[in-house]
Design an enzyme around this catalytic site. Sequence first.
Site, mmCIF file in Angstrom:
data_model
loop_
_atom_site.group_PDB
_atom_site.id
_atom_site.type_symbol
_atom_site.label_atom_id
_atom_site.label_comp_id
_atom_site.label_asym_id
_atom_site.label_seq_id
_atom_site.Cartn_x
_atom_site.Cartn_y
_atom_site.Cartn_z
ATOM 1 N N CYS A 58 1.950 34.303 8.859
ATOM 2 C CA CYS A 58 2.492 35.114 9.943
ATOM 3 C C CYS A 58 3.171 34.236 10.964
ATOM 4 C CB CYS A 58 1.381 35.927 10.576
ATOM 5 S SG CYS A 58 0.840 37.165 9.431
ATOM 6 N N GLU A 59 4.304 33.734 10.598
ATOM 7 C CA GLU A 59 5.034 32.825 11.457
ATOM 8 C C GLU A 59 6.460 32.748 10.896
ATOM 9 O OE1 GLU A 59 2.575 29.790 12.838
ATOM 10 O OE2 GLU A 59 4.197 28.391 13.186
ATOM 11 N N GLU B 130 0.828 -1.225 0.000
ATOM 12 C CA GLU B 130 0.000 0.000 0.000
ATOM 13 C C GLU B 130 0.854 1.264 0.000
ATOM 14 O OE1 GLU B 130 -2.629 -0.765 3.318
ATOM 15 O OE2 GLU B 130 -1.065 -0.359 4.775
ATOM 16 N N PRO B 131 1.514 1.551 -1.121
ATOM 17 C CA PRO B 131 2.319 2.765 -1.216
ATOM 18 C C PRO B 131 1.454 4.016 -1.375
ATOM 19 C CG PRO B 131 2.275 1.634 -3.325
ATOM 20 C CD PRO B 131 1.516 0.756 -2.351
ATOM 21 N N GLY B 132 1.945 5.127 -0.846
ATOM 22 C CA GLY B 132 1.272 6.407 -1.052
ATOM 23 C C GLY B 132 2.238 7.375 -1.719
ATOM 24 N N ARG B 133 3.260 7.785 -0.951
ATOM 25 C CA ARG B 133 4.212 8.797 -1.415
ATOM 26 C C ARG B 133 4.856 8.435 -2.751
ATOM 27 N NH1 ARG B 133 6.939 11.993 2.392
ATOM 28 N NH2 ARG B 133 6.522 10.365 3.920
ATOM 29 N N TYR C 87 1.175 14.236 0.618
ATOM 30 C CA TYR C 87 1.088 14.884 1.919
ATOM 31 C C TYR C 87 1.268 16.406 1.822
ATOM 32 C CZ TYR C 87 1.711 9.976 3.081
ATOM 33 O OH TYR C 87 1.578 8.606 3.121
#
Length: 469
Positions: A389-390, A318-321, A418
């Site tokens: 704003c960070e 089950e690969p995603g990336r 992601y």
Amino acid sequence: MLSTERSLENSGLRYLPQVDDLSNPPSPNQQLLPLTAKVNQKDHLEIGGCDVQLLVERFGTPLYILDEFSLRTACRQYRDNFKDYYSGDSLVIYASKAWSCLAVCNIINSEGLGFDVVSGGELYTTLQAGVNPDKIYFHGNNKSATELEFAVETGCKIIVDNWLELKTLTEIAPAKSETPVEILLRLTPGIECHTHEYIRTGHLDSKFGFDPNQIEEVFKFVSQQKAIKCLGLHAHIGSQIFELQPHQDLPEVLAQWLKKAQEYNLPIQTLNVGGGLGIRYTESDDPPSIAEWVKIVAEAVEKACKRYDLPLPQLIAEPGRSLIGSSCVTAYTVGGSKEVPEIRNYISVDGGMSDNPRPITYESLYRCVIANKMSADFTEKVTVAGKHCESGDVVIEDATLPKTDAGDILVVTATGAYNYSMASNYNRIGRPAAVVVNQGEANLIIERETYQHLINRDRLPERLVNSAN
Ligand code: LLP
């Protein structure tokens, strides 16, 4: 000649994929840019036959640009290599947490892959994209009773993570399904791997899966339930992994458990080895190819089954990336700049941590090019700042780039996994649009969020309105 060589090494051209022949493409996860990336006569980056500058003029920025060819190629490489290297039945399922939307699910479904979903929302999305529930596997360490009911009603398979879930399912199943609910059991394999601490899941101190010390108790309980049928076992060791060894070790652990399951007469026919193959985000990343990964996994499963005298199970990965990460880039417009003498120069872009939270979350590194100046020499070292704003909202620290002006298009590579799925509305910034490109055609797959979208679900109670004046 000399100058071409120099700019190849020292310009955006260095990130172009090494593809001689698109009918025999390399592994997408080893490329920084999508497989169809080229530079056209205007010195602009082109993806899927579309000039990125024209895409930006048409759809605005920030913009996720998904290359359909790269995505389909990764699906085929997984699917076909399993057919070549594994003698039993196999199924590749896409970990849709990497990027779940109708068009992505549709493309992957049309390549014959199945789906891993981790929430009612992801399950709903795959169903709406027309995926057959038989090919959907529902994961998660804290599925709610409502999600479990939804899953049972649809007839998808459920990857059970813990005792509470197992017991809830035995209560829900008889009323919601005439046939036993098909499940896999997730176990924690106790395999360590080198990746970011937040994305390791296989070590014993993990919130996911049954503790293997309880395996006999779990098998015994499951074997006594009429309402559920245990089809298989699952384990996942982590994400963005470059080593092959942990993937080679996992089937041995799974086969030992499978052997134990035989003692309880469980009808187990499936082993799911999870995902985790890494992708190239920078030149120094060197992930194995999809084919190498599949070969190692398939051979290790066959060897382990032989050793324990087990029939070859259906093998699921089950690969995603590695399926989608390298198929997409994000285009931004360059805005203001700031020089801090002797410290650094900043350029700001019109997105950042709300469309790509990975740098601030995991200190992830990325590469970028200027899409309208592809062969210009890299003469500058600049920090690409996001617009939130960070202070920590930095897309790339110390990026090497040509001299950049406001209005240039900055493209960050390998943003397919992601990024959209972890995007937020921080600072009330709308999430970007996404387009799919293929052979010169570009289609909108996700609309840009407008100001109105941002307040659509806000409610202003009457008494507050009345007391305001
Ligand atoms: N299967 C399970 C059970 C998983 O938990 C995951 C990822 C996958 C498969 C797919 O793994 P992949 O092939 O994509 O490595 N947000 C993090 C990644 C979290 C991964 C969570 N689980 C990031 O941006 O790096």
